[in-house]
Structure formats: C-alpha cells, structure tokens
Design an enzyme around this catalytic site. Structure first.
Site, PDB file in Angstrom:
ATOM      1  N   ARG A  86      85.783 -82.958 -39.140  1.00  0.00           N
ATOM      2  CA  ARG A  86      85.762 -83.724 -38.084  1.00  0.00           C
ATOM      3  C   ARG A  86      85.858 -85.863 -38.536  1.00  0.00           C
ATOM      4  NH1 ARG A  86      80.745 -84.780 -34.713  1.00  0.00           N
ATOM      5  NH2 ARG A  86      81.670 -86.407 -33.730  1.00  0.00           N
ATOM      6  N   ARG A  95      86.742 -83.544 -30.339  1.00  0.00           N
ATOM      7  CA  ARG A  95      86.875 -83.356 -32.182  1.00  0.00           C
ATOM      8  C   ARG A  95      86.839 -81.333 -32.511  1.00  0.00           C
ATOM      9  NH1 ARG A  95      81.586 -84.859 -29.887  1.00  0.00           N
ATOM     10  NH2 ARG A  95      82.265 -86.222 -28.926  1.00  0.00           N
ATOM     11  N   ASP A  98      81.674 -80.262 -33.239  1.00  0.00           N
ATOM     12  CA  ASP A  98      80.413 -81.152 -33.689  1.00  0.00           C
ATOM     13  C   ASP A  98      79.312 -80.174 -33.555  1.00  0.00           C
ATOM     14  OD1 ASP A  98      79.083 -83.100 -32.827  1.00  0.00           O
ATOM     15  OD2 ASP A  98      79.079 -83.096 -30.529  1.00  0.00           O
ATOM     16  N   ASP A 100      75.195 -80.426 -33.165  1.00  0.00           N
ATOM     17  CA  ASP A 100      74.074 -81.764 -33.070  1.00  0.00           C
ATOM     18  C   ASP A 100      73.221 -80.822 -33.234  1.00  0.00           C
ATOM     19  OD1 ASP A 100      75.749 -83.807 -31.761  1.00  0.00           O
ATOM     20  OD2 ASP A 100      76.089 -82.548 -30.542  1.00  0.00           O
TER      21      ASP A 100
END
Length: 161
Positions: A86, A95, A98, A100
């Site tokens: 990343r 990307r 990712d 989150d």
C-alpha cells in the site's frame, strides 16, 4: 485481566493488481490477527471508483471480535496494507489494499489517526451493501440503522461477485 471483546467491522477494498486475490488474502490475515476472531465476512462486491479513478474495486466487509484497542487494531490493519504494498501518494488514490475500521462497537472515536464510525460509510454503497449482508440490523452510531441509508444510494452501481 482481559478486556471484553468488541465487535468491529472492517471495510476491505482494492483496485490495483489482482484485487480479488488481495482482498481474499487480507481476509485471511484479519482472521490471523492476535486477540481477534473473524466472525463473518461478506461476499465480494465489484464497484466503480467513488471520488477516485482507475479500475473497478473489489470490496468486502469483515466482522471481527477483538480485544485489541481501536488504535492497536488500526496499526494491525496498516501493517497488512503495507504487506500488500500500500502506498498513499494522494487522497483517494487507486490502491492495492485499503482496510478501514468502519465500526468499533458503539464507540465514536475522533483522533488524529482514527475516526469511527468511518466518516463517509453512510454514503458508500461499497460499504453498506456488504455490511448489511453480514448484519442486516447494524446501527451506525450517530446515523442510525444502515439499511435505509443504502436504499437512498441508487447512483452507485455495485454487483456481488
């Protein structure tokens, strides 16, 4: 003394390289995190980029039970992102991976490094569709039930793989 486990939801996505393989590997790495159990994982979804460019994204959401603190969980997610190369050249750049923290229990967190609930999750079909797949009754602190939010997003095409 151990903390009681917290239920956390992790958004997973990528659109560079073999995104499907990357997302599947990330799910396996989440399952292997210390002090953490992978409870459920959504199907994979294909979505067009939102506020971004590049290839379609592959997205999923994982439900974890963890005794890691929210900040320790974030550090663990960032380590997995780095293992997948990343880079963060600019905001919303395409990307490889990712990860989150979408929700961490019912906590509302606003620190320099972490905002929970994730600030835009209520406006993103690629978050809400897989989230609702694994927890149809999920409530987002400050926003309420997630299901009506998804019904209000009709301009973001999303397909289950």
């Amino acid at each position: 003394m151990h903390n009681a486990p917290t239920i956390a939801y992790i958004g997973i996505g990528g659109n560079l390289g073999d995104a499907r393989a990357t997302v599947v590997d990330a799910i396996a790495r989440l399952a292997a995190l210390p002090q953490t159990d992978l409870l459920r994982c959504s199907s994979l979804y294909r979505t067009a980029p939102v506020d971004s460019s590049g290839d379609d994204y592959i997205n999923a959401v994982a439900q974890l039970s963890t005794t890691l603190t929210a900040s320790a969980l974030l550090l663990a997610l960032q380590a997995i992102e780095l293992q997948h190369g990343r880079e963060r050249p600019y905001r919303n750049a395409p990307r490889t991976l990712d990860l989150d923290v979408l929700l961490y229990g019912q906590d509302c967190i606003d620190s320099d490094t972490l905002t929970v609930p994730h600030p835009r999750m209520g406006q993103r079909a690629f978050v809400l569709a897989p989230l609702l797949e694994i927890d149809a009754a999920v409530v987002i602190p400050g926003l309420g039930a997630a299901a009506p939010l998804l019904a209000g997003i009709t301009d973001q095409p999303i397909s289950k793989l």
